[in-house]
Scaffold this active site. Structure first.
Site, PDB file in Angstrom:
ATOM      1  NE  ARG A 216      35.318  33.280  39.800  1.00 51.28           N
ATOM      2  CZ  ARG A 216      34.291  32.523  39.389  1.00 51.28           C
ATOM      3  NH1 ARG A 216      33.083  33.073  39.288  1.00 51.28           N
ATOM      4  NH2 ARG A 216      34.462  31.266  39.071  1.00 51.28           N
ATOM      5  CE  LYS A 239      38.208  32.111  36.221  1.00 55.35           C
ATOM      6  NZ  LYS A 239      38.981  31.563  37.371  1.00 55.35           N
ATOM      7  CG  HIS A 323      39.695  34.540  45.421  1.00 55.44           C
ATOM      8  ND1 HIS A 323      38.656  34.736  44.538  1.00 55.44           N
ATOM      9  CD2 HIS A 323      40.053  33.227  45.290  1.00 55.44           C
ATOM     10  CE1 HIS A 323      38.405  33.608  43.891  1.00 55.44           C
ATOM     11  NE2 HIS A 323      39.244  32.681  44.326  1.00 55.44           N
ATOM     12  NE  ARG A 326      34.617  31.387  43.547  1.00 57.77           N
ATOM     13  CZ  ARG A 326      33.415  31.255  43.010  1.00 57.77           C
ATOM     14  NH1 ARG A 326      32.401  31.952  43.491  1.00 57.77           N
ATOM     15  NH2 ARG A 326      33.195  30.447  41.990  1.00 57.77           N
ATOM     16  CG  HIS A 346      32.590  25.817  41.078  1.00 58.47           C
ATOM     17  ND1 HIS A 346      33.077  25.579  42.353  1.00 58.47           N
ATOM     18  CD2 HIS A 346      33.247  26.929  40.644  1.00 58.47           C
ATOM     19  CE1 HIS A 346      33.970  26.488  42.660  1.00 58.47           C
ATOM     20  NE2 HIS A 346      34.092  27.316  41.643  1.00 58.47           N
ATOM     21  CE1 TYR A 355      37.399  29.423  45.156  1.00 52.69           C
ATOM     22  CE2 TYR A 355      37.281  27.717  43.479  1.00 52.69           C
ATOM     23  CZ  TYR A 355      37.554  29.010  43.844  1.00 52.69           C
ATOM     24  OH  TYR A 355      37.980  29.906  42.893  1.00 52.69           O
TER      25      TYR A 355
END
Length: 367
Positions: A216, A239, A323, A326, A346, A355
């Site tokens: 990120r 995050k 972004h 990503r 993830h 994604y």
């Protein structure tokens, strides 16, 4: 007034007593329904105690009709303000060991709820109040925020039920807003065109790190030279708190880049702790200082718009942002045989699949 027909899960209970199991924690709660007013009274999770109270209430109803009106009236109790419960809820989520960024976001959303339902008793907030609020957000074009606030409100009321502050969760029967993804995906051709228009050396390095590591924007801006050790770049995602060790041998043939080479190019004549840093004085930023997130996003957007202005790429009303690299990284690494889920950090493959979805921006080759 005759009680409503019994559901299968409540046939072993006396009239007017109902049960409901919280799917999240498996705890079963009992409520008593006043047969005259229809008002529900929470009796907690102790089945034996709930049975005793229900039998006693039913006996009073049958033997002393004059008490029906008195029993149907709202029970006298101190006000339980929704705002007061939110203060307790802040303490509850503080014990969940959430990432700092997640806590900040939740804190801001809780502040919004405090203002929205200021002065309301928690038991007086019904489904119509919640539905009106969530629908209003969706109509303002904030469908994603509507979904996030619904999820938060649902958890707020579930915790309130568990603590005995309320007997029902008015959020359960509301519908989540449908979110239409508007932002365009970034393709490899677009990335190359934008990269060619990047005028700042630090923007090129940031783009290289983004497509190679799939991290990120916040994590790329926070990368330090001291995090490079034992032939790995160590990243603790801001995050999620996920800890990643990215091998310096990571490479992408599609862009002719490798992580070790990019990190080497991050070193210049300026002494800095940060991989992505200013090389000269810009406004208030001194050489060596990290790039602010807004500055990073703005520089990427300017390079993207220059590429579009020259006809190198075509963008719509919702062009890809920084972004989106990503998502591009996930697709490029998957195409070259690497696991994008591990790279992106993830916990579920389902999130990685989101994604990897190009949203129709790329051609699908069929042999």
């Amino acid at each position: 007034m005759a009680p409503r027909p019994r559901k299968t899960g409540s046939k072993d209970l006396p009239p007017n007593l109902y049960r409901k199991t919280d799917k999240r924690n498996g705890v079963t709660y009992y409520t008593y329904r006043d047969p005259v007013s229809g008002r529900m009274f929470g009796l907690g999770s102790d089945k034996d105690a709930a049975l005793r109270e229900a039998h006693a209430a039913n006996a009073v109803m049958a033997s002393r009709p004059a008490l029906v009106e008195r029993m149907s009236a709202p029970p006298a109790r101190p006000a339980r303000l929704f705002a007061d419960w939110l203060q307790r809820y802040r303490q509850i989520i503080a014990e969940r060991d959430l990432a700092p960024a997640t806590m900040r976001n939740l804190g801001m959303r809780i502040n919004v709820l405090e203002k929205r339902f200021a002065g309301r008793d928690i038991a007086d907030i019904g489904t119509i109040d919640v539905a009106d609020y969530l629908t209003g957000l969706a109509r303002e074009g904030k469908a994603q925020m509507s979904r996030a606030m619904r999820s938060l409100l649902r958890d707020v009321f579930m915790e309130a039920m568990a603590a005995g502050w309320t007997a029902t969760n008015p959020v359960e029967v509301t519908k989540a807003a449908k979110v239409k993804i508007k932002r365009e995906r970034l393709t490899l051709e677009m990335w190359k065109a934008i990269y060619a228009e990047a005028r700042q050396p630090w923007l090129k390095r940031a783009m290289e790190l983004a497509v190679l590591t799939g991290q990120r924007r916040e994590d790329i801006a926070s990368m330090l030279f001291k995090d490079v050790r034992d032939d790995h770049l160590h990243v603790v995602q801001s995050k999620t708190g996920q800890r990643l060790r990215l091998g310096l041998s990571i490479s992408l043939q599609s862009v002719a880049l490798d992580l070790a080479g990019t990190i080497k190019r991050c070193r210049d004549r300026v002494v800095s702790q940060h991989l992505v840093h200013h090389s000269r004085t810009i406004s208030k930023a001194a050489p060596g200082q990290p790039i602010m997130l807004d500055t990073l996003s703005k520089a990427f957007a300017e390079a993207r718009d220059r590429a579009a202005g020259k006809g190198a790429i075509t963008i719509g009303d919702n062009p890809p942002t920084f972004h989106e690299q990503r998502s591009l990284a996930a697709r490029l690494h998957a195409a070259e045989g690497r696991d994008p889920q591990a790279l992106l950090g993830h916990k579920s493959a389902k999130m990685t699949d989101i994604y990897r979805d190009s949203r129709g921006a790329e051609w699908i080759d069929v042999a």
